[in-house]
Design a protein around this motif. Structure first.
Motif, PDB file in Angstrom:
ATOM      1  N   HIS A 277       0.861  -1.188   0.000  1.00  0.00           N
ATOM      2  CA  HIS A 277       0.000   0.000   0.000  1.00  0.00           C
ATOM      3  C   HIS A 277       0.902   1.245   0.000  1.00  0.00           C
ATOM      4  O   HIS A 277       1.842   1.319   0.786  1.00  0.00           O
ATOM      5  N   THR A 278       0.574   2.217  -0.858  1.00  0.00           N
ATOM      6  CA  THR A 278       1.435   3.398  -0.955  1.00  0.00           C
ATOM      7  C   THR A 278       0.848   4.638  -0.263  1.00  0.00           C
ATOM      8  O   THR A 278       1.465   5.692  -0.272  1.00  0.00           O
ATOM      9  N   TYR A 279      -0.371   4.488   0.283  1.00  0.00           N
ATOM     10  CA  TYR A 279      -0.991   5.603   1.024  1.00  0.00           C
ATOM     11  C   TYR A 279      -1.012   6.903   0.225  1.00  0.00           C
ATOM     12  O   TYR A 279      -0.579   7.945   0.698  1.00  0.00           O
ATOM     13  N   TYR A 280      -1.517   6.796  -0.984  1.00  0.00           N
ATOM     14  CA  TYR A 280      -1.849   8.020  -1.720  1.00  0.00           C
ATOM     15  C   TYR A 280      -2.787   8.854  -0.822  1.00  0.00           C
ATOM     16  O   TYR A 280      -2.622  10.064  -0.701  1.00  0.00           O
ATOM     17  N   LEU A 281      -3.752   8.169  -0.234  1.00  0.00           N
ATOM     18  CA  LEU A 281      -4.571   8.783   0.809  1.00  0.00           C
ATOM     19  C   LEU A 281      -4.486   7.913   2.053  1.00  0.00           C
ATOM     20  O   LEU A 281      -4.458   6.694   1.950  1.00  0.00           O
TER      21      LEU A 281
END
Ligand SMILES: *Cc1c(COP(=O)(O)O)cnc(C)c1O
Length: 375
Positions: A277-281
């Motif tokens: 997961h890259t946590y764009y949000l």
């Protein structure tokens, strides 16, 4: 304390290297389909692990042109929980969006997708919401068995991975946005299509450039949707530091989770080992008094947001599709509970701790320090 959602002035505060490259583009007059675009496309394809990357002028066009290139006109299964462009492009391509419900992970529920397939279905457009991959291996297998086109809307998901492959490399094509607010961003609009399919890539390269095979031959009626050479310079520059950006976002997310673990009113999707997961949000669910929590955080200077309060099937624009409230209960529940906290790469540990403390205090939990000394 001010914790802003937008980090753009900070991100590009030191942009001398970009300016120098843009100056060279201007001095060469190399504005459209220039050498910097080719270099960027090559680097992008390599990063995602696909054979071809085609720069276009937005994430919206990346989706639209791919659907058009494949002549998709029937039903397209997609998520009711996304940005408008995911559905709008299906409609504008001349096809019919068919929603399937999400899971509490914010992504399409794979069994709901399987159940929505009819003999009219031609494609699936799957979103990797907030940079958290959906179960794209399952969807690829399903698409292949049913003979459907699988497009990944990877607008949120640059750098995200499911198992050993990047988002954007699982589908027949991947569509990326480089809007200023996306993880890999440019100074305006930009998009990229990824694919391993040489025929699709060639067609898309023509379609973005007036359908031209060469200067004198128009193979088909096309569009003007090139990624500007100047934007390719910016994108290439940001891409060189993207791993550090994503690492920082993941660390911020971990720090928030650690301090909110015992807060029963805050729920988040399970972290799967195959999902990077890259946590764009940084979106979680506030199970109680969401709107009050957002307002409370805002009043403390934390730029908390709601992405999004209304799912796509209940938007006025979707009226012609005939859906009603209750059709997709999970997506509707997400819309009522979701909250996004700023956790981007410029948020400091001190700011993370401040936000976590504010959420804890809102729900009446003691400060985290006391909690962590408990057995
Ligand atoms: C931003 C976004 C798009 C559209 O990208 P643009 O570059 O703004 O056209 C498409 N899908 C999703 C999920 C997005 O968030």
């Amino acid at each position: 304390m001010r914790i802003p959602f937008s980090y753009l002035p900070m991100q590009f505060a030191d942009a001398d290297a970009i300016w120098a490259k843009i100056r060279a583009v201007v001095e060469r007059g190399d504005f459209t389909l220039g050498q910097e675009l080719a270099a960027f496309e090559e680097a992008f394809a390599e990063k995602i692990g696909v054979r071809h990357a085609i720069g276009v002028n937005s994430g919206t066009d990346a989706l639209f042109l791919t659907l058009k290139a494949r002549g998709i006109k029937g039903q397209v299964i997609t998520t009711p929980y996304s940005f408008y462009a995911t559905t709008a492009t299906i409609v504008h391509a001349g096809a019919t969006p068919v929603f399937a419900d999400t899971g509490y992970c914010f992504n399409l529920n794979p069994s709901a997708v399987a159940a929505a397939i009819t003999d009219q279905t031609e494609a699936i457009v799957a979103v990797h919401w907030a940079g958290r991959p959906c179960d794209i291996a399952f969807l690829r297998d399903l698409a292949d068995r049913k003979g459907l086109l699988l497009i990944e809307d990877a607008a949120h998901a640059f750098g995200a991975r499911w198992a050993d492959r990047a988002c954007g490399a699982w589908g027949h094509a991947g569509a990326f946005s480089m809007h200023p607010l996306k993880t890999l961003n440019v100074w305006g609009d930009g998009g990229v299509i990824t694919t391993d399919d040489i025929l699709l890539a060639d067609k898309l390269r023509r379609m973005r450039n007036h359908g031209m095979r060469n200067r004198d031959v128009c193979e088909e009626w096309g569009w003007n949707s090139r990624l500007d050479t100047i934007q390719a310079v910016v994108a290439h520059h940001v891409m060189a530091r993207i791993d550090a950006i994503i690492l920082r976002r993941r660390m911020n997310a971990d720090r928030l989770f650690a301090q909110l673990r015992d807060v029963k009113e805050i729920a988040w999707a399970e972290q799967l080992p195959q999902s990077f997961h890259t946590y764009y949000l940084f979106s979680v669910r506030a199970l109680e008094r969401r709107d009050e929590l957002v307002a409370g955080l805002q009043s403390l200077g934390v730029d908390a947001k709601v992405h999004y309060p209304t799912p796509l099937h209940l938007q006025p624009a979707a009226r012609h599709l005939g859906y009603i409230e209750g059709d997709f209960p999970v997506a509707e529940e997400l819309a009522k509970t979701t909250i996004t906290l700023p956790a981007h790469e410029f948020v400091t540990n001190e700011q993370i701790d401040f936000m976590a403390a504010a959420v804890r205090s809102f729900y009446g939990y003691p400060p985290f320090q006391l909690q962590s000394s408990a057995p």
